[in-house]
Design a protein around this motif. Structure first.
Motif, PDB file in Angstrom:
ATOM      1  N   PRO A 150       3.390  -2.169  -0.997  1.00 15.56           N
ATOM      2  CA  PRO A 150       2.812  -0.826  -1.114  1.00 15.56           C
ATOM      3  C   PRO A 150       1.313  -0.794  -0.826  1.00 15.56           C
ATOM      4  O   PRO A 150       0.798   0.199  -0.317  1.00 15.56           O
ATOM      5  CB  PRO A 150       3.097  -0.460  -2.582  1.00 15.56           C
ATOM      6  CG  PRO A 150       4.275  -1.279  -2.959  1.00 15.56           C
ATOM      7  CD  PRO A 150       4.121  -2.570  -2.212  1.00 15.56           C
ATOM      8  N   ILE A 151       0.603  -1.884  -1.137  1.00 16.04           N
ATOM      9  CA  ILE A 151      -0.837  -1.912  -0.859  1.00 16.04           C
ATOM     10  C   ILE A 151      -1.074  -1.912   0.640  1.00 16.04           C
ATOM     11  O   ILE A 151      -1.903  -1.156   1.164  1.00 16.04           O
ATOM     12  CB  ILE A 151      -1.481  -3.148  -1.520  1.00 16.04           C
ATOM     13  CG1 ILE A 151      -1.353  -3.068  -3.037  1.00 16.04           C
ATOM     14  CG2 ILE A 151      -2.956  -3.255  -1.118  1.00 16.04           C
ATOM     15  CD1 ILE A 151      -1.762  -4.349  -3.761  1.00 16.04           C
ATOM     16  N   ALA A 152      -0.338  -2.771   1.345  1.00 17.45           N
ATOM     17  CA  ALA A 152      -0.473  -2.824   2.799  1.00 17.45           C
ATOM     18  C   ALA A 152      -0.045  -1.499   3.423  1.00 17.45           C
ATOM     19  O   ALA A 152      -0.661  -1.011   4.379  1.00 17.45           O
ATOM     20  CB  ALA A 152       0.357  -3.977   3.364  1.00 17.45           C
ATOM     21  N   ARG A 153       1.026  -0.904   2.882  1.00 16.87           N
ATOM     22  CA  ARG A 153       1.502   0.379   3.398  1.00 16.87           C
ATOM     23  C   ARG A 153       0.444   1.467   3.184  1.00 16.87           C
ATOM     24  O   ARG A 153       0.228   2.325   4.053  1.00 16.87           O
ATOM     25  CB  ARG A 153       2.808   0.770   2.701  1.00 16.87           C
ATOM     26  CG  ARG A 153       3.341   2.159   3.056  1.00 16.87           C
ATOM     27  CD  ARG A 153       3.677   2.296   4.533  1.00 16.87           C
ATOM     28  NE  ARG A 153       4.028   3.669   4.877  1.00 16.87           N
ATOM     29  CZ  ARG A 153       5.267   4.155   4.832  1.00 16.87           C
ATOM     30  NH1 ARG A 153       6.275   3.390   4.427  1.00 16.87           N
ATOM     31  NH2 ARG A 153       5.506   5.396   5.171  1.00 16.87           N
ATOM     32  N   SER A 154      -0.233   1.448   2.046  1.00 17.49           N
ATOM     33  CA  SER A 154      -1.290   2.412   1.783  1.00 17.49           C
ATOM     34  C   SER A 154      -2.397   2.301   2.826  1.00 17.49           C
ATOM     35  O   SER A 154      -2.905   3.312   3.329  1.00 17.49           O
ATOM     36  CB  SER A 154      -1.865   2.187   0.377  1.00 17.49           C
ATOM     37  OG  SER A 154      -3.046   2.930   0.171  1.00 17.49           O
ATOM     38  N   ALA A 155      -2.777   1.049   3.164  1.00 17.07           N
ATOM     39  CA  ALA A 155      -3.815   0.852   4.179  1.00 17.07           C
ATOM     40  C   ALA A 155      -3.357   1.377   5.538  1.00 17.07           C
ATOM     41  O   ALA A 155      -4.131   2.023   6.259  1.00 17.07           O
ATOM     42  CB  ALA A 155      -4.178  -0.626   4.269  1.00 17.07           C
ATOM     43  N   ALA A 156      -2.098   1.105   5.880  1.00 16.71           N
ATOM     44  CA  ALA A 156      -1.570   1.575   7.162  1.00 16.71           C
ATOM     45  C   ALA A 156      -1.519   3.101   7.208  1.00 16.71           C
ATOM     46  O   ALA A 156      -1.850   3.720   8.226  1.00 16.71           O
ATOM     47  CB  ALA A 156      -0.177   0.996   7.391  1.00 16.71           C
ATOM     48  N   ASN A 160      -3.634   5.726   9.702  1.00 19.23           N
ATOM     49  CA  ASN A 160      -2.922   6.681  10.544  1.00 19.23           C
ATOM     50  C   ASN A 160      -3.113   8.130  10.108  1.00 19.23           C
ATOM     51  O   ASN A 160      -2.369   9.004  10.542  1.00 19.23           O
ATOM     52  CB  ASN A 160      -1.426   6.338  10.563  1.00 19.23           C
ATOM     53  CG  ASN A 160      -1.121   5.161  11.463  1.00 19.23           C
ATOM     54  OD1 ASN A 160      -1.051   5.307  12.675  1.00 19.23           O
ATOM     55  ND2 ASN A 160      -0.969   3.984  10.873  1.00 19.23           N
ATOM     56  N   CYS A 161      -4.115   8.369   9.255  1.00 19.55           N
ATOM     57  CA  CYS A 161      -4.432   9.729   8.821  1.00 19.55           C
ATOM     58  C   CYS A 161      -5.888  10.019   9.179  1.00 19.55           C
ATOM     59  O   CYS A 161      -6.793   9.758   8.383  1.00 19.55           O
ATOM     60  CB  CYS A 161      -4.215   9.877   7.311  1.00 19.55           C
ATOM     61  SG  CYS A 161      -4.550  11.555   6.700  1.00 19.55           S
TER      62      CYS A 161
END
Length: 226
Positions: A150-156, A160-161
């Motif tokens: 989830p941490i890596a996903r948050s960064a991604a 992308n925003c």
């Protein structure tokens, strides 16, 4: 790292001021990188405590992770090392954006390695109160490094925003390097915490102003005396 799972002292209470999970994770270092810093993730237990406070794991899962880490000290040490590596990668990526620069390709590659390791196992689950959702894992969350997903996903997601990415800032505090998303309407936020770094800066400006005033007065008296 022999004392990977320390549970004797009360868990540290972390601050969450970044506006995004990945930025709050990057902020688990006090002080300014490249100068004097204070490490807040000194053990795997610290990492689990942060994950629990960030809402990435619930209490029962946190207890299970600590129990597993006590039996698998080598794995917990490796998980902590990967967590800190990811944290510093995230910090460099978004500190670059906050400074108007582009991140290094090598840091983006490291982030993608973590994404590829975890995204296939991530699932959307329902929290215990049935009113909120949270990340879960297809394998039941048995791996000690699962929370890195989830941490890596948050960064991604932040990368992308564009609307949020262009609002990433770094605290102006002389001894602080924390990152945050500026959510103010006029994009005027300068401090991670106004009551902390903001007040320190105010006090410093006040003292400098007083010193200049005293210096000017002293110079005027000397000039008049001559």
């Amino acid at each position: 790292m022999s004392a990977v799972v320390k549970t004797t002292s009360p868990p540290k209470k972390f601050q969450f001021v970044g506006g995004e999970v990945c930025l709050d994770f990057a902020n688990t270092v006090g002080g300014k990188r490249g100068a004097a810093t204070r490490e807040y993730l000194n053990s795997y237990a610290d990492f689990v405590s942060w994950c629990r406070q960030a809402g990435l794991v619930e209490d029962a899962r946190a207890a299970a992770l600590l129990s597993g880490a006590a039996r698998r000290t080598g794995d917990s040490a490796a998980a902590l090392h990967r967590a800190i590596t990811l944290r510093e990668t995230i910090y460099r990526i978004f500190a670059a954006f906050a400074s108007g620069l582009s991140p290094e390709d090598s840091d983006l590659d490291r982030l993608n390695v973590e994404l590829s390791a975890h995204l296939g196992r991530l699932r959307v689950g329902v929290a215990a109160n049935r009113k909120k959702f949270r990340w879960t894992w297809a394998d039941g969350g048995t791996a000690l490094d699962d929370a890195l997903g989830p941490i890596a996903r948050s960064a991604a997601d932040l990368l992308n925003c564009p609307l949020h990415l262009e609002r990433v800032r770094q605290c102006d505090g002389a001894t602080c390097g924390w990152l945050f998303v500026d959510g103010t309407k006029n994009q005027s936020r300068r401090w991670c915490v106004m009551s902390d770094c903001g007040n320190v800066a105010k006090v410093r400006r006040f003292r400098m102003k007083n010193r200049r005033r005293r210096s000017s007065k002293s110079t005027s008296l000397k000039t008049g005396a001559s």
